[in-house]
Design a protein around this motif. Structure first.
Motif, PDB file in Angstrom:
ATOM      1  N   PHE A 109       0.837  -1.202   0.000  1.00  0.00           N
ATOM      2  CA  PHE A 109       0.000   0.000   0.000  1.00  0.00           C
ATOM      3  C   PHE A 109       0.872   1.251   0.000  1.00  0.00           C
ATOM      4  O   PHE A 109       0.717   2.139  -0.841  1.00  0.00           O
ATOM      5  N   TYR A 110       1.799   1.319   0.944  1.00  0.00           N
ATOM      6  CA  TYR A 110       2.631   2.515   1.046  1.00  0.00           C
ATOM      7  C   TYR A 110       3.591   2.652  -0.134  1.00  0.00           C
ATOM      8  O   TYR A 110       3.904   3.767  -0.548  1.00  0.00           O
ATOM      9  N   TYR A 111       4.040   1.533  -0.686  1.00  0.00           N
ATOM     10  CA  TYR A 111       4.889   1.603  -1.878  1.00  0.00           C
ATOM     11  C   TYR A 111       4.083   2.182  -3.043  1.00  0.00           C
ATOM     12  O   TYR A 111       4.566   3.064  -3.760  1.00  0.00           O
ATOM     13  N   HIS A 159       8.831  -3.082 -18.816  1.00  0.00           N
ATOM     14  CA  HIS A 159      10.266  -2.948 -19.057  1.00  0.00           C
ATOM     15  C   HIS A 159      10.925  -4.288 -18.777  1.00  0.00           C
ATOM     16  O   HIS A 159      10.732  -4.875 -17.720  1.00  0.00           O
ATOM     17  N   LYS A 160      11.686  -4.772 -19.722  1.00  0.00           N
ATOM     18  CA  LYS A 160      12.460  -5.996 -19.524  1.00  0.00           C
ATOM     19  C   LYS A 160      13.823  -5.579 -18.983  1.00  0.00           C
ATOM     20  O   LYS A 160      14.624  -4.957 -19.683  1.00  0.00           O
ATOM     21  N   TRP A 161      14.053  -5.863 -17.720  1.00  0.00           N
ATOM     22  CA  TRP A 161      15.287  -5.448 -17.063  1.00  0.00           C
ATOM     23  C   TRP A 161      16.433  -6.343 -17.506  1.00  0.00           C
ATOM     24  O   TRP A 161      16.361  -7.564 -17.412  1.00  0.00           O
ATOM     25  N   GLY A 183      11.538   2.982 -10.422  1.00  0.00           N
ATOM     26  CA  GLY A 183      10.143   2.865 -10.838  1.00  0.00           C
ATOM     27  C   GLY A 183       9.683   1.427 -10.962  1.00  0.00           C
ATOM     28  O   GLY A 183       8.809   1.114 -11.769  1.00  0.00           O
ATOM     29  N   LEU A 184      10.276   0.538 -10.148  1.00  0.00           N
ATOM     30  CA  LEU A 184       9.868  -0.863 -10.188  1.00  0.00           C
ATOM     31  C   LEU A 184       8.412  -0.987  -9.740  1.00  0.00           C
ATOM     32  O   LEU A 184       7.932  -0.199  -8.922  1.00  0.00           O
ATOM     33  N   LEU A 192      13.096  -6.015  -6.564  1.00  0.00           N
ATOM     34  CA  LEU A 192      14.514  -5.807  -6.275  1.00  0.00           C
ATOM     35  C   LEU A 192      15.004  -6.824  -5.256  1.00  0.00           C
ATOM     36  O   LEU A 192      16.094  -7.390  -5.400  1.00  0.00           O
ATOM     37  N   PHE A 193      14.205  -7.092  -4.237  1.00  0.00           N
ATOM     38  CA  PHE A 193      14.627  -8.053  -3.224  1.00  0.00           C
ATOM     39  C   PHE A 193      14.711  -9.468  -3.802  1.00  0.00           C
ATOM     40  O   PHE A 193      15.554 -10.258  -3.383  1.00  0.00           O
TER      41      PHE A 193
END
Length: 103
Positions: A35-37, A55-57, A84-85, A91-92
């Motif tokens: 929610f906060y993200y 987006h393909k990282w 902007g993920l 990321l984790f």
């Protein structure tokens, strides 16, 4: 649970109207950190962020993000927001996969 674009806009609008997380989750079963993200990403990039193309990282982009966290000691959530993920969890997951493979 995956939310539609309209659900995310509605969550954001409820928050902007002053609804706290505890009230919003009565309408939308969203995890508190997600929610906060969502609020932070929409505050930073605007609702148009929801229309961005997928987006393909690349491996290089992922490694640069991982290095920012593991080497530069930046906060993962901040790095995810900067990039902007769609979620900080992306990321984790990259970091977890990196550690499994290389550490």
């Amino acid at each position: 649970m995956r939310f539609s674009k309209q659900d995310k806009i509605n969550i954001y609008l409820l928050y902007q109207k002053g609804y706290p997380y505890s009230k919003v989750r009565q309408y939308y079963p969203i995890d508190e950190s997600n929610f906060y993200y969502l609020i932070q990403i929409l505050n930073r990039y605007g609702v148009s962020w929801l229309d961005r193309p997928r987006h393909k990282w690349t491996k290089k982009e992922k490694m640069e993000a991982i290095d920012r966290v593991l080497i530069n000691h930046e906060i993962g959530r901040s790095v995810a927001l900067d990039l902007g993920l769609s979620s900080a969890g992306m990321l984790f997951n990259w970091i977890r996969d990196y550690r499994k493979k290389w550490l």
